[in-house]
Design an enzyme around this catalytic site. Structure first.
Site, PDB file in Angstrom:
ATOM      1  N   LYS A  23    -146.448  26.244  30.417  1.00 53.07           N
ATOM      2  CA  LYS A  23    -146.303  25.407  29.222  1.00 53.07           C
ATOM      3  C   LYS A  23    -147.546  25.579  28.359  1.00 53.07           C
ATOM      4  O   LYS A  23    -148.679  25.425  28.858  1.00 53.07           O
ATOM      5  CB  LYS A  23    -146.167  23.955  29.665  1.00 53.07           C
ATOM      6  CG  LYS A  23    -145.264  23.106  28.822  1.00 53.07           C
ATOM      7  CD  LYS A  23    -145.105  21.766  29.546  1.00 53.07           C
ATOM      8  CE  LYS A  23    -144.305  20.791  28.760  1.00 53.07           C
ATOM      9  NZ  LYS A  23    -144.365  19.463  29.384  1.00 53.07           N
TER      10      LYS A  23
HETATM   11  C1  E4P Z   1    -142.179  17.223  27.758  1.00 58.09           C
HETATM   12  O1  E4P Z   1    -142.236  18.238  28.402  1.00 58.09           O
HETATM   13  C2  E4P Z   1    -143.129  16.122  27.865  1.00 58.09           C
HETATM   14  O2  E4P Z   1    -143.646  16.131  29.177  1.00 58.09           O
HETATM   15  C3  E4P Z   1    -142.521  14.759  27.682  1.00 58.09           C
HETATM   16  O3  E4P Z   1    -141.142  14.801  27.422  1.00 58.09           O
HETATM   17  C4  E4P Z   1    -143.296  13.841  26.815  1.00 58.09           C
HETATM   18  O4  E4P Z   1    -142.658  12.583  26.786  1.00 58.09           O
HETATM   19  P1  E4P Z   1    -143.392  11.256  26.282  1.00 58.09           P
HETATM   20  O5  E4P Z   1    -143.407  11.264  24.802  1.00 58.09           O
HETATM   21  O6  E4P Z   1    -142.524  10.149  26.818  1.00 58.09           O
HETATM   22  O7  E4P Z   1    -144.769  11.269  26.887  1.00 58.09           O
END
Ligand code: E4P
Length: 223
Positions: free
Chosen positions: A85
């Protein structure tokens, strides 16, 4: 539509994997910190074994090209189902291109505009992660971004990047994303459990159980 779980909690992942409905996992530095895991590398290795057939997103920690690339290469060696990522920055997309060209899955995260999603596709991202909940939080329409990206990617059959709906806060986000044709949603464990729930299911089941008891029969006794 594929379901990923958005957590670094290994017990939650094991529990949800047992449903047979889990297609992958996403983690991020905040989720890893919340998990209390002592070794990020070991944690990703464990998650990859629990979900061996699905991508497991592991995020780089650096923000400069050279270090992110090294971190990404290191993470990719943990297991063949690791998706590295990277953030949607100029350096992040350079890393995306380099890792994708080398055959590594890449999830480009922190996407908040259709323009950014176009760049990620050009950089060869396996997944683009638009954050719907965080857009809603600042008074913008998160689901409109999903609609736009799905529509744009559909214009170009050569684009293989999958739309991974992230920052999902409730079941309506998921249903809307499915109606739009998004490929994947990454969903917090609590929201996955909410997907099962309907009061009429509970009420109807209670009535069936009570009525069946009145028959005095057992299906297994008759077998
Ligand atoms: C995506 O890969 C992120 O880890 C995640 O969806 C972020 O979500 P949040 O806005 O609830 O922290």
């Amino acid at each position: 539509m594929k379901f990923f779980v958005d957590t670094a909690d290994i017990n939650e992942i094991k529990d949800l994997a047992s449903t047979g409905l889990l297609d992958g996992v996403t983690t991020n530095p905040s989720l890893v910190a919340a998990s209390g895991a002592k070794s990020f590398i070991d944690l990703i290795g464990q998650i990859c074994k629990v979900v061996p057939d699905g991508p497991v997103s592991a995020e780089v920690a650096a923000t400069d090209y050279a270090t992110m690339l090294k971190e990404g290469q290191h993470l990719a060696k943990i297991a063949k189902n690791v998706a590295v990522k990277v953030p949607l920055t100029p350096d992040g997309l350079k890393v995306c291109k380099a890792l994708s060209d080398a055959g590594t899955m890449v999830n480009v995260t922190l996407c908040f505009s259709a323009a950014q999603a176009i760049l990620a596709a050009k950089a060869g991202a396996t997944f683009i992660s638009p954050f719907v909940g965080r857009l809603d939080d600042i008074g913008q329409d998160g689901m409109q971004l999903i609609r736009d990206i799905v529509q744009i990617y559909k214009q170009y059959p050569a684009i293989k990047t999958e739309v991974l709906v992230a920052s999902v806060r409730h079941p309506v986000h998921l249903v809307e994303a499915a109606k739009m044709g998004a490929h994947v949603a990454t969903i917090p464990p609590k929201v996955i459990r909410q997907l099962y729930a309907h009061p009429l299911t509970d009420k109807g089941l209670a009535a069936f159980v009570a009525d069946w008891a009145k028959t005095g029969q057992s299906i297994l006794d008759a077998a």
